[in-house]
Design an enzyme around this catalytic site. Structure first.
Site, mmCIF file in Angstrom:
data_model
loop_
_atom_site.group_PDB
_atom_site.id
_atom_site.type_symbol
_atom_site.label_atom_id
_atom_site.label_comp_id
_atom_site.label_asym_id
_atom_site.label_seq_id
_atom_site.Cartn_x
_atom_site.Cartn_y
_atom_site.Cartn_z
ATOM 1 N N CYS A 111 23.612 39.468 18.348
ATOM 2 C CA CYS A 111 24.981 38.948 18.459
ATOM 3 C C CYS A 111 25.779 39.441 17.271
ATOM 4 C CB CYS A 111 24.991 37.439 18.592
ATOM 5 S SG CYS A 111 23.985 36.588 17.375
ATOM 6 N N SER A 112 26.061 38.606 16.309
ATOM 7 C CA SER A 112 26.916 39.066 15.212
ATOM 8 C C SER A 112 26.694 38.264 13.947
ATOM 9 C CB SER A 112 28.381 38.968 15.623
ATOM 10 O OG SER A 112 28.677 37.618 15.923
ATOM 11 N N CYS A 113 25.462 37.865 13.675
ATOM 12 C CA CYS A 113 25.183 37.122 12.447
ATOM 13 C C CYS A 113 25.654 37.939 11.246
ATOM 14 C CB CYS A 113 23.686 36.814 12.351
ATOM 15 S SG CYS A 113 23.146 35.736 13.695
HETATM 16 FE FE FE Z 1 23.719 37.125 15.502
#
Ligand code: FE
Length: 207
Positions: A111-113
């Site tokens: 995702c986009s951590c």
């Molecule tokens: Fe993520």
């Protein structure tokens, strides 16, 4: 541990998030479940008070202070906590150092951590499918898209962030910066250089 998305800010957002968020905000406000002023405060915090300038200050200090750098690379969390850069989306930080032998690049393939307390809100490209897929498969091509070309002999290492561990890249200190103050050096540490899709700016302003 599996990738935990229970606390993720955007995990299930549909492709047109702005409208959905606005609709959700309206409903929750009408029901008295949220306070729009509190929401504005949170947004202001992440837009104006928390951003890449935080990470830049930390890394500029690492360039100037060998003991600080050693402590930061060995165990970043207590060092960052002491500086007040800690909190939501910033737990369990790991700082990785660029060297002539190894360039580090950060992605979250699921995702986009991203380390919010140090870099603010992630840019759109960081969250894109293309970046997440290509960063691992063809990191040098991605770097080329960002205008970065590394010497043949430099290894590229890609670090996959998770909800448990967030990475921050310590870029190489540019040449020609002897005698620069920490504030001057912090100006050279760009957001992209801390994600590894860029290099620190040179004093002349080119990357
Ligand atoms: Fe993520």
């Amino acid at each position: 541990m599996p990738h935990d998305h229970s606390d993720h800010p955007h995990a299930l957002l549909p492709p047109d998030p702005a409208l959905r968020v606005k609709a959700l905000e309206t409903i929750l406000t009408r029901k008295g479940l949220i306070d729009p002023a509190a929401l504005d405060e949170i947004i202001d915090t992440y837009q104006n008070k928390i951003g890449p300038q935080n990470g830049a200050r930390v890394l500029a200090r690492a360039w100037c202070d060998p003991a600080f750098k050693e402590a930061l690379l060995a165990d970043a969390d207590p060092v960052l906590a002491q500086l007040g850069y800690y909190g939501r989306q910033g737990e369990h930080m790991v700082v990785v150092e660029n060297t002539p032998q190894q360039h580090n690049m950060v992605v979250c393939t699921l995702c986009s951590c991203y380390p919010w307390p140090l870099l603010g809100i992630p840019p759109g490209w960081y969250k894109s499918d293309a970046y997440r897929a290509r960063a691992v498969r063809e990191p040098r091509a991605v770097l080329a898209d960002f205008g970065v070309s590394l010497p043949e002999g430099t290894r590229v290492r890609v670090w996959d962030s998770t909800a448990e561990v967030r990475y921050l890249v310590l870029p190489m200190r540019p040449d020609g910066t002897d005698g620069f103050s920490e504030d001057q050096l912090a100006e050279l540490v760009t957001r992209d250089s801390m994600v590894g899709t860029g290099l620190a700016k040179t004093p002349e302003g080119t990357t």
